[in-house]
Design an enzyme around this catalytic site. Sequence first.
Site, short mmCIF file in Angstrom:
data_model
loop_
_atom_site.label_atom_id
_atom_site.label_comp_id
_atom_site.label_asym_id
_atom_site.label_seq_id
_atom_site.Cartn_x
_atom_site.Cartn_y
_atom_site.Cartn_z
N PRO A 1 19.92 -17.81 19.39
CA PRO A 1 19.67 -16.49 19.99
C PRO A 1 20.93 -15.93 20.67
CG PRO A 1 18.01 -18.08 20.68
CD PRO A 1 19.06 -18.85 19.95
N ALA B 1 21.64 -15.14 25.23
CA ALA B 1 20.50 -15.81 25.85
C ALA B 1 20.92 -17.12 26.51
CB ALA B 1 19.41 -16.05 24.83
N GLY B 2 22.21 -17.31 26.70
CA GLY B 2 22.68 -18.53 27.38
C GLY B 2 22.69 -19.75 26.49
N GLY C 1 25.06 -20.22 24.02
CA GLY C 1 26.40 -20.45 23.46
C GLY C 1 26.61 -19.90 22.06
N SER C 2 25.87 -18.84 21.70
CA SER C 2 25.98 -18.36 20.32
C SER C 2 27.40 -17.89 19.99
CB SER C 2 24.96 -17.27 20.03
OG SER C 2 25.43 -16.02 20.42
N ALA D 1 30.32 -18.90 21.24
CA ALA D 1 31.21 -20.05 21.07
C ALA D 1 30.91 -20.78 19.76
CB ALA D 1 31.06 -21.01 22.25
N ALA D 2 29.63 -20.88 19.41
CA ALA D 2 29.27 -21.60 18.19
C ALA D 2 29.76 -20.87 16.95
CB ALA D 2 27.75 -21.81 18.14
N ASP E 1 31.20 -23.81 27.33
CA ASP E 1 30.54 -23.52 26.05
C ASP E 1 31.33 -24.06 24.87
OD1 ASP E 1 28.79 -22.09 27.63
OD2 ASP E 1 28.66 -20.39 26.25
O1 PMV Z 1 25.09 -20.23 29.05
P1 PMV Z 1 25.99 -19.05 29.05
O2 PMV Z 1 26.72 -18.87 27.77
O3 PMV Z 1 25.34 -17.81 29.57
O4 PMV Z 1 27.16 -19.46 30.06
C1 PMV Z 1 27.15 -19.12 31.38
C2 PMV Z 1 27.78 -20.17 32.19
C3 PMV Z 1 28.56 -19.61 33.35
O5 PMV Z 1 28.81 -20.70 34.23
C4 PMV Z 1 27.75 -18.57 34.11
C5 PMV Z 1 29.86 -18.99 32.89
C6 PMV Z 1 30.87 -19.99 32.38
O6 PMV Z 1 31.83 -19.54 31.74
O7 PMV Z 1 30.76 -21.19 32.65
#
Ligand code: PMV
Length: 316
Positions: free
Chosen positions: A101, A104-105, A107-108, A110-111, A152
């Site tokens: 996704p 949505a946190g 890591g899309s 970076a992947a 990430d």
């Molecule tokens: O999970 P993500 O891709 O939303 O990464 C956020 C993590 C943070 O600590 C908020 C930012 C970072 O670069 O580590």
Amino acid sequence: MPVIFGKAPGKIILFGEHAVVYGQPAIAIPVLDVAATARVTPLLGAGPGRVHVQAHDIHLDTLLSDLPEDHPIGAAIRATLAEITPEYTPAFTIQLDSTIPISAGMGSGAAVTVAIIRALSAFLGRPLPDEQVSGLAYDIEKLHHGTPSGIDNTVVTYQKPVYFQRGEALQTLTLSHPTHWVIADTGEKMPTRETVSAVRDLHDSAPETYDAIFAEIGQIVRAARQSLAQGDLPRLGGLMDRNQSLLESLQVSSPSLEALIAAARGAGAVGAKLSGGGRGGNMIALAPPEKVRQVEKALKDAGAVRILTTILRETT
Ligand code: PMV
């Protein structure tokens, strides 16, 4: 020339987001149930250097030369070509697909970058080692995040649970028992760049106060690493809940995240918190194996738009 694939998994942060940007440690794991893939195919009959980019998920079908300099996909392709500087670049098509996704946190970004670097470097006959892949991906992450910590690109490159601290050598985690992590998406999209910048403003308004919060999050992460090694679920749950309270003090939680967190706890999760940038995106809950179904159901009933349970296996 054969078709070459590159692949990278999703990731989820278990502990330490935001504080990790300020030098504290964080723990993240790969989520192998979702992935980004890049497929490079030679473009027969086209002149050298012609690069065709396709990413159907985001309706992208274009020539590399037409992508702006700061476009993350174009930047990943250009950075890989610059790193390898091949004497001759045959024309090719690079096709990107992802089940991770977006925003949505997980890591899309970076992947996708890591998949591109792996596929393209292999296509050019110079597959890059992990360290270089991760370093290049970090440079591209800056376009997504502004001031990324590097967590990430590290997790999706090495595909291992990591204890990550900016500027320190990579440390993998010791895990004595399998643990079940239920990840639920609020459906609200929030770019990490925005929450990182909001936390920066907050920090700059009262550095001592916020440095103390980051330091406490750092303590939680160190304790969590120990608890994962010992398989101490109740302690891990308590640490997640405390980490969530501190993330609330950083103003990166939201009503929808808190509704899901409450639902998971109510259904028997030992702990729950937001994961990643926050103000939307995902939350994560640690569930005893016999409670996983109940927690998933409660999250669905509370409005989660997507639920994914990943099992973190013990390391030997
Ligand atoms: O999970 P993500 O891709 O939303 O990464 C956020 C993590 C943070 O600590 C908020 C930012 C970072 O670069 O580590």
